[in-house]
Motif scaffolding. Structure first.
Motif, PDB file in Angstrom:
ATOM      1  N   TYR A  31     -13.008  40.874  -8.100  1.00  0.00           N
ATOM      2  CA  TYR A  31     -13.382  41.289  -7.050  1.00  0.00           C
ATOM      3  C   TYR A  31     -13.432  42.890  -6.994  1.00  0.00           C
ATOM      4  O   TYR A  31     -12.911  43.636  -7.846  1.00  0.00           O
ATOM      5  CB  TYR A  31     -12.345  41.429  -5.921  1.00  0.00           C
ATOM      6  CG  TYR A  31     -12.153  39.717  -5.367  1.00  0.00           C
ATOM      7  CD1 TYR A  31     -12.622  38.860  -4.515  1.00  0.00           C
ATOM      8  CD2 TYR A  31     -10.783  38.994  -5.757  1.00  0.00           C
ATOM      9  CE1 TYR A  31     -12.479  37.592  -4.192  1.00  0.00           C
ATOM     10  CE2 TYR A  31     -10.479  37.763  -5.748  1.00  0.00           C
ATOM     11  CZ  TYR A  31     -11.561  37.078  -4.802  1.00  0.00           C
ATOM     12  OH  TYR A  31     -11.178  35.762  -4.570  1.00  0.00           O
ATOM     13  N   ASP A  32     -14.603  43.270  -6.355  1.00  0.00           N
ATOM     14  CA  ASP A  32     -14.822  44.833  -6.297  1.00  0.00           C
ATOM     15  C   ASP A  32     -14.508  45.079  -4.651  1.00  0.00           C
ATOM     16  O   ASP A  32     -15.287  44.565  -3.875  1.00  0.00           O
ATOM     17  CB  ASP A  32     -15.881  45.342  -6.687  1.00  0.00           C
ATOM     18  CG  ASP A  32     -16.191  45.194  -8.030  1.00  0.00           C
ATOM     19  OD1 ASP A  32     -15.389  45.731  -8.788  1.00  0.00           O
ATOM     20  OD2 ASP A  32     -17.346  44.490  -8.544  1.00  0.00           O
ATOM     21  N   SER A  39     -21.104  51.266   1.019  1.00  0.00           N
ATOM     22  CA  SER A  39     -21.663  50.026   1.575  1.00  0.00           C
ATOM     23  C   SER A  39     -23.231  50.142   1.007  1.00  0.00           C
ATOM     24  O   SER A  39     -24.051  51.209   1.782  1.00  0.00           O
ATOM     25  CB  SER A  39     -21.674  49.806   2.967  1.00  0.00           C
ATOM     26  OG  SER A  39     -22.792  48.961   3.371  1.00  0.00           O
ATOM     27  N   GLN A  41     -26.785  47.622  -0.657  1.00  0.00           N
ATOM     28  CA  GLN A  41     -27.032  46.537  -1.413  1.00  0.00           C
ATOM     29  C   GLN A  41     -27.266  46.715  -2.929  1.00  0.00           C
ATOM     30  O   GLN A  41     -26.902  45.692  -3.506  1.00  0.00           O
ATOM     31  CB  GLN A  41     -28.535  46.158  -0.958  1.00  0.00           C
ATOM     32  CG  GLN A  41     -29.043  44.849  -1.250  1.00  0.00           C
ATOM     33  CD  GLN A  41     -28.446  43.546  -0.821  1.00  0.00           C
ATOM     34  OE1 GLN A  41     -27.684  43.711   0.399  1.00  0.00           O
ATOM     35  NE2 GLN A  41     -28.115  42.537  -1.593  1.00  0.00           N
ATOM     36  N   ARG A  44     -23.705  46.146  -4.205  1.00  0.00           N
ATOM     37  CA  ARG A  44     -23.232  44.407  -3.998  1.00  0.00           C
ATOM     38  C   ARG A  44     -23.881  43.850  -5.430  1.00  0.00           C
ATOM     39  O   ARG A  44     -23.239  43.039  -5.851  1.00  0.00           O
ATOM     40  CB  ARG A  44     -23.655  44.237  -2.755  1.00  0.00           C
ATOM     41  CG  ARG A  44     -22.686  44.466  -1.520  1.00  0.00           C
ATOM     42  CD  ARG A  44     -23.004  43.822  -0.366  1.00  0.00           C
ATOM     43  NE  ARG A  44     -22.425  44.183   0.817  1.00  0.00           N
ATOM     44  CZ  ARG A  44     -22.446  45.224   1.515  1.00  0.00           C
ATOM     45  NH1 ARG A  44     -23.341  46.390   1.388  1.00  0.00           N
ATOM     46  NH2 ARG A  44     -21.470  45.582   2.364  1.00  0.00           N
ATOM     47  N   GLU A  45     -25.165  44.032  -5.382  1.00  0.00           N
ATOM     48  CA  GLU A  45     -26.084  43.459  -6.578  1.00  0.00           C
ATOM     49  C   GLU A  45     -25.284  43.735  -7.957  1.00  0.00           C
ATOM     50  O   GLU A  45     -25.186  42.732  -8.878  1.00  0.00           O
ATOM     51  CB  GLU A  45     -27.391  43.937  -6.445  1.00  0.00           C
ATOM     52  CG  GLU A  45     -27.988  43.217  -5.291  1.00  0.00           C
ATOM     53  CD  GLU A  45     -29.478  43.582  -5.080  1.00  0.00           C
ATOM     54  OE1 GLU A  45     -30.080  44.622  -5.868  1.00  0.00           O
ATOM     55  OE2 GLU A  45     -30.141  43.341  -4.297  1.00  0.00           O
ATOM     56  N   SER A  47     -22.109  44.570  -8.631  1.00  0.00           N
ATOM     57  CA  SER A  47     -20.933  43.802  -8.588  1.00  0.00           C
ATOM     58  C   SER A  47     -21.178  42.326  -8.843  1.00  0.00           C
ATOM     59  O   SER A  47     -20.467  41.800  -9.770  1.00  0.00           O
ATOM     60  CB  SER A  47     -20.222  43.853  -7.251  1.00  0.00           C
ATOM     61  OG  SER A  47     -19.251  43.207  -7.116  1.00  0.00           O
ATOM     62  N   ILE A  48     -22.051  41.691  -8.308  1.00  0.00           N
ATOM     63  CA  ILE A  48     -22.369  40.227  -8.525  1.00  0.00           C
ATOM     64  C   ILE A  48     -22.953  39.998 -10.208  1.00  0.00           C
ATOM     65  O   ILE A  48     -22.572  39.356 -10.788  1.00  0.00           O
ATOM     66  CB  ILE A  48     -23.321  39.682  -7.617  1.00  0.00           C
ATOM     67  CG1 ILE A  48     -22.711  39.702  -6.008  1.00  0.00           C
ATOM     68  CG2 ILE A  48     -24.103  38.558  -7.924  1.00  0.00           C
ATOM     69  CD1 ILE A  48     -23.709  39.533  -5.260  1.00  0.00           C
ATOM     70  N   PRO A  54     -18.110  41.078  -4.334  1.00  0.00           N
ATOM     71  CA  PRO A  54     -18.140  42.566  -3.853  1.00  0.00           C
ATOM     72  C   PRO A  54     -17.566  42.346  -2.316  1.00  0.00           C
ATOM     73  O   PRO A  54     -18.014  41.454  -1.561  1.00  0.00           O
ATOM     74  CB  PRO A  54     -19.358  42.942  -3.714  1.00  0.00           C
ATOM     75  CG  PRO A  54     -20.293  41.445  -3.580  1.00  0.00           C
ATOM     76  CD  PRO A  54     -19.308  40.780  -4.467  1.00  0.00           C
ATOM     77  N   ILE A  56     -17.100  44.779   0.475  1.00  0.00           N
ATOM     78  CA  ILE A  56     -17.418  45.932   0.920  1.00  0.00           C
ATOM     79  C   ILE A  56     -17.607  46.084   2.116  1.00  0.00           C
ATOM     80  O   ILE A  56     -18.654  45.273   2.626  1.00  0.00           O
ATOM     81  CB  ILE A  56     -18.523  46.529  -0.087  1.00  0.00           C
ATOM     82  CG1 ILE A  56     -18.357  46.368  -1.429  1.00  0.00           C
ATOM     83  CG2 ILE A  56     -18.862  47.823   0.328  1.00  0.00           C
ATOM     84  CD1 ILE A  56     -19.372  46.775  -2.408  1.00  0.00           C
ATOM     85  N   HIS A  58     -18.949  46.664   5.782  1.00  0.00           N
ATOM     86  CA  HIS A  58     -20.394  47.182   6.207  1.00  0.00           C
ATOM     87  C   HIS A  58     -20.455  48.408   6.758  1.00  0.00           C
ATOM     88  O   HIS A  58     -19.712  48.512   7.915  1.00  0.00           O
ATOM     89  CB  HIS A  58     -21.223  46.052   7.296  1.00  0.00           C
ATOM     90  CG  HIS A  58     -22.451  46.253   7.490  1.00  0.00           C
ATOM     91  ND1 HIS A  58     -23.389  46.578   6.842  1.00  0.00           N
ATOM     92  CD2 HIS A  58     -22.815  46.785   8.802  1.00  0.00           C
ATOM     93  CE1 HIS A  58     -24.614  46.799   7.470  1.00  0.00           C
ATOM     94  NE2 HIS A  58     -24.250  47.031   8.852  1.00  0.00           N
ATOM     95  N   LEU A  68     -16.684  41.499   7.655  1.00  0.00           N
ATOM     96  CA  LEU A  68     -16.852  40.541   6.363  1.00  0.00           C
ATOM     97  C   LEU A  68     -16.400  39.218   7.249  1.00  0.00           C
ATOM     98  O   LEU A  68     -15.581  39.220   8.063  1.00  0.00           O
ATOM     99  CB  LEU A  68     -15.589  41.075   5.511  1.00  0.00           C
ATOM    100  CG  LEU A  68     -15.941  42.309   4.720  1.00  0.00           C
ATOM    101  CD1 LEU A  68     -14.590  42.876   4.054  1.00  0.00           C
ATOM    102  CD2 LEU A  68     -17.115  42.211   3.976  1.00  0.00           C
TER     103      LEU A  68
END
Length: 73
Positions: A31-32, A39, A41, A44-45, A47-48, A54, A56, A58, A68
């Motif tokens: 996990y991040d 916050s 995109q 998040r991308e 991290s994935i 992720p 994170i 919002h 979340l």
């Protein structure tokens, strides 16, 4: 696990991806976790792409606040 020392003029958000890269090379983690200030995109991308999930919060940035969602739903 990892630490990056910078001058006071460097924003945290500029260092988060290099810190993720360094930590990923040292340990396997899932996990991040970050607060709403991170916050985005792009983060998040990233991290994935590292194989992480992720978590994170919002940041509405003049929009609607989203919460979340629990994976247990």
């Amino acid at each position: 696990m990892s630490c990056i020392l910078t001058s006071a003029s460097v924003q945290d958000s500029q260092i988060v991806v290099p810190l993720m890269q360094e930590t990923t090379q040292r340990v396997n983690y899932c996990y991040d976790l970050a607060y709403a200030g991170y916050s985005s995109q792009e983060l998040r991308e990233t991290s994935i792409a590292f194989g992480h999930i992720p978590l994170i919060d919002h940041n509405p940035r003049c929009g609607e606040k989203r919460t979340l969602k629990s994976s247990k739903q």
